[in-house]
Scaffold this active site. Structure first.
Site, mmCIF file in Angstrom:
data_model
loop_
_atom_site.group_PDB
_atom_site.id
_atom_site.type_symbol
_atom_site.label_atom_id
_atom_site.label_comp_id
_atom_site.label_asym_id
_atom_site.label_seq_id
_atom_site.Cartn_x
_atom_site.Cartn_y
_atom_site.Cartn_z
ATOM 1 N N GLY A 70 53.756 15.699 21.871
ATOM 2 C CA GLY A 70 55.012 15.334 22.509
ATOM 3 C C GLY A 70 54.756 14.308 23.602
ATOM 4 N N GLY A 121 52.936 18.548 19.661
ATOM 5 C CA GLY A 121 54.257 18.391 19.079
ATOM 6 C C GLY A 121 54.212 18.010 17.616
ATOM 7 N N GLU A 144 46.594 21.680 24.366
ATOM 8 C CA GLU A 144 47.375 21.790 25.604
ATOM 9 C C GLU A 144 46.590 22.310 26.808
ATOM 10 O OE1 GLU A 144 50.120 21.495 22.255
ATOM 11 O OE2 GLU A 144 48.343 22.733 22.627
ATOM 12 N N ASP A 152 52.433 25.359 22.428
ATOM 13 C CA ASP A 152 53.856 25.688 22.337
ATOM 14 C C ASP A 152 54.375 25.318 20.944
ATOM 15 O OD1 ASP A 152 53.474 22.965 22.895
ATOM 16 O OD2 ASP A 152 55.363 22.779 23.978
#
Length: 369
Positions: A70, A121, A144, A152
């Site tokens: 992301g 992402g 991450e 996530d």
């Protein structure tokens, strides 16, 4: 129409169409911006109601990556430069996760061409797709911990489909999974050659379907993909994770303090496993603790429950955790010297984790924990 996402429709079994979504931000390795998220979601919604679009392919521009994550730099700047108090962070993460869940539940089959880097992402889009294609260039990872976040985009759900030691290792170390391991673990569904792209599209376009029923569409897709996964030209990549499973099982046993001590003393001839060890030891100790806590919590939870909690967790971490410092060190100043809130996982108090899942959101609504 913005060029950050390119849209097309190609022939599918003569009379029908394959919708194609191409992430088109090659300079950022197709990192997902909020604009891209909105465009993809909107187009998927339109195609779901179109009887001639019977399947969707999601791919990325360039040779290096499907999607490397992301666009966390936008989130960082909204907090640090614009001081918006987390408004953009909440908007970004909630819409990203809504898109991921939408693809998970999409009524038409979605194929994802996972070439090159498939991270963060990008893994959210990839793992939400029914057909997850990998190739020799593929490198799958959830990195991450390196930016003070946690895996996530539904990773709390899909990593928990793996044996616990693999789930923990991938979540804690940013290890890059190759195509063979990805298929063995079930992260990918098909292993094909990088060069097979155009021939696969050609074969999907050929043939005839009697109707656009879901059953007939998936039968056609699976016949085509099966042919390419059986190709004699496919290079055999050595499965590293599977080969070291017993070691990883020992490394990932116990609580986060036990894991920390095990990894600290870990030595191996594999450069990629040692790089993974280094990622953990250099990563955010707070993130490491949150990762184990989140994986443990998510066992047996529904995808919807996972996304609800992840939205709360991500916003709170971006505001009050190590996220901004991690993004600064890795992507803004690029000094590779983050100053984390804690020096090691041993220093992280257990009660420090509670506020990240129980804190009141910006809209004064409590996030479920």
């Amino acid at each position: 129409m913005s060029q950050s996402v390119q849209l097309a429709s190609l022939p599918f079994a003569s009379h029908f169409k394959l919708g194609v979504i191409r992430l088109n931000s090659e300079k950022t390795l197709n990192a997902l911006s909020l604009e891209m998220i909105h465009l993809i979601h909107s187009q998927l919604h339109d195609w779901q109601e179109d009887p001639y679009i019977v399947a969707v392919l999601i791919e990325g521009s360039g040779d290096k990556a499907f999607c490397a994550g992301g666009n966390v730099v936008d989130v960082y700047r909204s907090i640090v430069d614009k001081a918006d108090g987390g408004a953009f962070s909440q908007h970004y993460f909630s819409h990203e996760y809504e898109l991921d869940q939408y693809i998970h539940e999409y009524r038409k089959p979605v194929l994802c061409w996972g070439h090159g880097y498939v991270m963060g992402g990008g893994m959210g889009l990839f793992m939400a797709s029914r057909y997850r294609l990998v190739m020799p260039s593929s490198k799958l990872a959830m990195p991450e911990i390196k930016i003070g976040l946690y895996p996530d985009v539904g990773a709390s759900y899909f990593l928990n489909q793996l044996p616990e030691h693999f789930a923990r290792f991938l979540a804690l170390t940013a290890y890059q999974v190759n195509a063979t391991d990805a298929c063995e673990l079930g992260l990918a569904t098909h292993y094909v050659c990088d060069e097979a792209y155009y021939e696969i599209l050609k074969q999907l376009a050929s043939g005839v379907l009697d109707d656009n029923s879901h059953e007939h569409v998936i039968q056609h897709i699976e016949r085509v993909l099966h042919t390419f996964t059986m190709s004699d030209e496919l290079p055999l990549l050595r499965p590293e994770l599977i080969a070291h499973e017993k070691e990883l099982e020992k490394l990932m046993s116990g609580d986060i303090v036990n894991i920390y001590h095990s990894l600290k003393g870990f030595k191996n001839d594999s450069s990629s496993l040692m790089a993974a060890r280094g990622n953990f030891l250099k990563g955010s100790p707070l993130s490491a603790c949150l990762i184990i806590d989140q994986l443990d919590w998510a066992k047996g939870k529904s995808l919807a429950d996972v996304f609800e909690r992840e939205t709360c967790l991500s916003v709170n971490i971006s505001l009050y955790g190590d996220f901004c410092e991690g993004v600064r060190a890795l992507l803004i100043d690029k000094d590779q010297k983050p100053v984390w809130k804690y020096h090691s996982v041993i220093e992280v108090p257990k009660d420090a984790l509670v506020k990240y899942v129980e804190k009141v959101t910006l809209k004064q609504e409590e996030c479920s924990s």
